[in-house]
Design a protein around this motif. Structure first.
Motif, short mmCIF file in Angstrom:
data_model
loop_
_atom_site.label_atom_id
_atom_site.label_comp_id
_atom_site.label_asym_id
_atom_site.label_seq_id
_atom_site.Cartn_x
_atom_site.Cartn_y
_atom_site.Cartn_z
N ILE A 88 22.67 33.55 -61.69
CA ILE A 88 23.84 32.84 -61.17
C ILE A 88 24.38 33.51 -59.92
O ILE A 88 24.67 32.84 -58.90
N ILE A 89 24.52 34.83 -59.95
CA ILE A 89 25.01 35.56 -58.77
C ILE A 89 24.05 35.37 -57.60
O ILE A 89 24.47 35.16 -56.45
N SER A 90 22.75 35.45 -57.87
CA SER A 90 21.75 35.27 -56.83
C SER A 90 21.90 33.92 -56.14
O SER A 90 21.87 33.82 -54.90
N THR A 91 22.11 32.86 -56.91
CA THR A 91 22.19 31.52 -56.34
C THR A 91 23.41 31.36 -55.44
O THR A 91 23.29 30.88 -54.29
N PHE A 92 24.57 31.76 -55.91
CA PHE A 92 25.79 31.59 -55.10
C PHE A 92 25.78 32.52 -53.88
O PHE A 92 26.28 32.16 -52.81
N ALA A 93 25.22 33.72 -54.03
CA ALA A 93 25.14 34.64 -52.89
C ALA A 93 24.21 34.09 -51.80
O ALA A 93 24.51 34.20 -50.60
N CYS A 94 23.10 33.50 -52.21
CA CYS A 94 22.18 32.89 -51.24
C CYS A 94 22.88 31.75 -50.47
O CYS A 94 22.66 31.58 -49.27
N ALA A 95 23.71 31.00 -51.16
CA ALA A 95 24.45 29.92 -50.50
C ALA A 95 25.40 30.47 -49.43
O ALA A 95 25.47 29.95 -48.31
N LEU A 96 26.12 31.53 -49.76
CA LEU A 96 27.05 32.13 -48.80
C LEU A 96 26.31 32.70 -47.59
O LEU A 96 26.74 32.54 -46.44
N LEU A 97 25.18 33.37 -47.83
CA LEU A 97 24.42 33.94 -46.72
C LEU A 97 23.82 32.85 -45.84
O LEU A 97 23.63 33.05 -44.64
N ASN A 98 23.51 31.71 -46.43
CA ASN A 98 22.98 30.61 -45.64
C ASN A 98 24.01 30.11 -44.63
O ASN A 98 23.66 29.72 -43.51
N VAL A 99 25.28 30.12 -45.01
CA VAL A 99 26.34 29.73 -44.09
C VAL A 99 26.37 30.66 -42.88
O VAL A 99 26.56 30.23 -41.73
N TRP A 100 26.16 31.95 -43.12
CA TRP A 100 26.15 32.92 -42.03
C TRP A 100 25.07 32.59 -40.99
O TRP A 100 25.25 32.82 -39.78
N THR A 101 23.96 32.03 -41.45
CA THR A 101 22.85 31.71 -40.55
C THR A 101 23.28 30.79 -39.42
O THR A 101 22.74 30.86 -38.31
N ALA A 102 24.24 29.93 -39.66
CA ALA A 102 24.67 28.96 -38.65
C ALA A 102 25.47 29.62 -37.53
O ALA A 102 25.71 28.99 -36.49
N TYR A 103 25.88 30.87 -37.70
CA TYR A 103 26.74 31.53 -36.72
C TYR A 103 26.14 32.85 -36.22
O TYR A 103 26.86 33.78 -35.88
N ILE A 104 24.82 32.92 -36.17
CA ILE A 104 24.15 34.15 -35.75
C ILE A 104 24.03 34.16 -34.23
O ILE A 104 23.33 33.32 -33.65
N PRO A 105 24.68 35.14 -33.55
CA PRO A 105 24.61 35.18 -32.09
C PRO A 105 23.56 36.14 -31.54
O PRO A 105 23.30 36.14 -30.34
N SER A 106 22.97 36.99 -32.38
CA SER A 106 22.09 38.03 -31.85
C SER A 106 20.96 38.32 -32.82
O SER A 106 21.00 37.95 -34.00
N ASN A 107 19.94 39.04 -32.33
CA ASN A 107 18.80 39.39 -33.15
C ASN A 107 19.19 40.35 -34.27
O ASN A 107 18.67 40.27 -35.38
N SER A 108 20.14 41.27 -34.00
CA SER A 108 20.55 42.22 -35.02
C SER A 108 21.20 41.49 -36.20
O SER A 108 20.95 41.86 -37.37
N GLN A 109 22.02 40.48 -35.93
CA GLN A 109 22.62 39.72 -37.03
C GLN A 109 21.58 38.86 -37.74
O GLN A 109 21.67 38.63 -38.96
N TRP A 110 20.59 38.36 -37.01
CA TRP A 110 19.51 37.60 -37.64
C TRP A 110 18.76 38.47 -38.64
O TRP A 110 18.53 38.07 -39.78
N ILE A 111 18.42 39.69 -38.24
CA ILE A 111 17.73 40.60 -39.14
C ILE A 111 18.63 40.99 -40.30
O ILE A 111 18.18 41.06 -41.47
N GLY A 112 19.91 41.24 -40.02
CA GLY A 112 20.84 41.60 -41.08
C GLY A 112 20.97 40.51 -42.13
O GLY A 112 20.99 40.77 -43.34
N SER A 113 21.03 39.26 -41.67
CA SER A 113 21.13 38.14 -42.62
C SER A 113 19.86 38.02 -43.45
O SER A 113 19.91 37.70 -44.64
#
Length: 562
Positions: free
Chosen positions: A119-144
């Motif tokens: 359950i934690i895995s599923t909801f955490a993946c959803a939140l991280l997916n939102v971050w993908t839409a606002y990635i401005p740099s390669n470092s944040q892409w790798i971090g996500s």
């Protein structure tokens, strides 16, 4: 009667025997369930398949989310400024952290319950997916990608263990086949979805749709997923002639649910009517004989979303032992072989994902993004027969070999089917490389992708079944120790997944130069030679596998008793 042929891990009697020739089709229950109705092995078929549907759906959705951008890497590179090399490297970091994080998420599931981890895995993946839409740099892409890999890890190591929690050895082929399908189906449906949505609305709506699907899936798990962690306690039972006495003896040495906190079998077993006792004799590991009708086929209770597991009282010790055991088993040949072959099949998946957009969106094909996404249907369709036919075929072939072997099953029996992978691998890779190099019709490349995905799905099924057959039924001497629970975390599988993902990470840096800079012709020929040679190593396992299982038994017992 004692049979020294069964003194090797991965060797088990699955048929009764009369004399030297098997005379019956009665299959022994392996592993033997306890008399607790809540033992997952005692669940009814319907209840087991509800559980399987939940974890397979989880597998499908999180893999879809992880792969949803693959078909749009070229336009995504143009819009975000990230190069194709950087996008592919981010994918490599994703898989690297899946392998590393499995060493953490797996023991956490044993200590605190599998259901909350899913359950934690599923909801955490959803939140991280939102971050993908606002990635401005390669470092944040790798971090996500690193964080996504951490929360994706249960999808690559915990599901196989969950399947063995509820299904007997002779029943695991179909569930494992569906599991293998879910890995590749999610990876294929992601690009299909993204290709269509991108042409209609752009790339960010892809993120919102996949996030919404993941959140819905999280609530499905909350309401329908049950806890499958269970510690089954069995000790040797002396020869008893009175069925009533034998029944009481079996109950006294039954199993305790852990960490779910249900009543022990000694409490509930007394309520089981003596009608369940029958004349059938089950001989299991030469430790005890039970004359009890098993499994009990307890039905699903309905949604109980408020019920969560109680932490295991030795949770911290379990986590520490599992992490160390994962590294200690890396010297076992079966673990190394399984990890390398799983890495090969992960490489196949990466090839399809990396080449599709780079080949089909350019000359001479010049396909639109939606058309590129649709070509992943080939890979999806190729994986479907493996799920529904590959598993039962492996089960049937394993039982067929056991019958011919006087009722004794060997872990290597199913690996005879590996020949299919060896034959098809060079065909698929050559089609993927030579087809576009010689400007052949696009269907050549697409069919090659389908063949490679078929091989990857079937090979994953066989490799995972093999590693479980080798080690899963070995248990520490003290069933009450943290080592017993750590063994349930399948350290052998964690080690194999780690090898697989490190292999995939290293390959992520080679894909672009290998495929596009060195040339597709050279890629097709060289990859066909290299990977066919690696897969041919199964011949060594067929010849020396049992000998290596026997020689490594003492070392593995030291590890799990540590």
């Amino acid at each position: 009667m004692y049979d020294d042929r069964l003194d090797v891990p991965g060797t088990a009697r699955v048929f009764d025997e009369s004399g030297e020739i098997v005379q019956t089709d009665h299959v022994n229950l392996y592993p033997m369930p306890s008399l607790d109705p809540e033992d997952p092995l005692n669940w009814s078929k319907g209840r087991k398949w509800i559980f399987l549907s939940c974890i397979i759906w989880y597998q499908f959705v999180v893999n879809l989310q992880a792969a949803v951008l693959y078909a749009i890497y070229v336009p995504l590179s143009d819009e975000t400024g990230l190069t194709l090399d950087q996008l592919n490297a981010g994918t490599g970091y994703l898989y690297l952290f899946i392998g590393i994080s499995a060493i953490i998420s797996q023991p956490l599931a044993l200590g605190y319950g599998k259901r909350p981890i899913y359950i934690i895995s599923t909801f955490a993946c959803a939140l991280l997916n939102v971050w993908t839409a606002y990635i401005p740099s390669n470092s944040q892409w790798i971090g996500s990608r690193l964080l996504l890999g951490f929360f994706l890890s249960p999808a690559y190591a915990l599901i196989q263990v969950s399947i063995t929690d509820v299904f007997f050895m002779h029943e695991r082929g179909l569930p494992m086949g569906i599991y293998a399908l879910a890995i590749y189906a999610g990876g294929c449906m992601g690009p299909i979805l993204s290709g269509q949505v991108y042409d209609a609305m752009g790339w960010k709506p892809i993120i919102w749709l996949s996030t919404g699907l993941t959140v819905i899936s999280g609530f499905v798990l909350v309401f329908f997923l049950e806890e499958s962690s269970f510690i089954r306690r069995t000790t040797a039972i002396s020869s008893l002639t009175n069925p009533e006495d034998q029944y009481e003896g079996v109950v006294a040495h039954g199993g305790d649910v852990n960490p779910a906190g249900s009543a022990s079998s000694s409490e509930v077993g007394k309520n089981i009517k003596m009608d369940n006792i029958e004349a059938g004799v089950y001989n299991v590991n030469r430790q005890y004989i039970q004359k009890v009708s098993l499994p009990l086929n307890t039905k699903w209770h309905g949604p109980r979303f408020w019920k969560f597991s109680k932490p295991h009282p030795q949770a911290q010790a379990i986590i520490i032992k599992t992490v160390f055991q994962c590294f200690m088993v890396l010297r076992l040949p079966a673990v190394i072989w399984c990890g390398v072959t799983l890495g090969v099949f992960q490489a196949f998946y990466n090839f399809v994902s990396a080449l599709a957009s780079g080949v089909l969106a350019e000359d001479p094909y010049n396909m639109s993004t939606s058309a590129v996404g649709l070509t992943f249907l080939s890979s999806l369709i190729a994986a479907i027969p493996v799920a529904f036919l590959g598993g039962p075929l492996a089960d049937w072939y394993g039982l067929y070999c056991a019958k011919r072997n006087h009722g004794i099953s060997e872990a290597e029996h199913k690996l005879h089917l590996w020949l299919i992978c060896v034959i098809l691998t060079p065909i698929g890779l050559l089609m993927m490389g030579l087809g576009p190099y010689y400007s052949s019709h696009w269907i050549i490349f697409v069919l090659g992708c389908g063949i490679i995905n078929f091989v990857g799905t079937f090979g994953t099924l066989l490799a995972v079944n093999y590693i479980f057959d080798c080690f899963h039924e070995m248990h520490p001497d003290n069933p009450d120790s943290p080592s017993a629970a750590a063994q349930d975390a399948a350290p052998y599988l964690l080690s194999a997944v780690l090898i697989c993902m490190v292999f995939s990470f290293a390959l992520s840096y080679a894909i672009t130069p290998w495929c596009f800079e060195w040339g597709l012709r050279n890629f097709g020929i060289s990859s066909a030679i290299i990977f066919t040679f690696i897969l041919c190593s199964t011949g060594l396992m067929l010849i020396y596998g049992k000998r290596m299982r026997k020689s490594g038994e003492g070392y593995y017992k030291k590890i799990i008793n540590w």
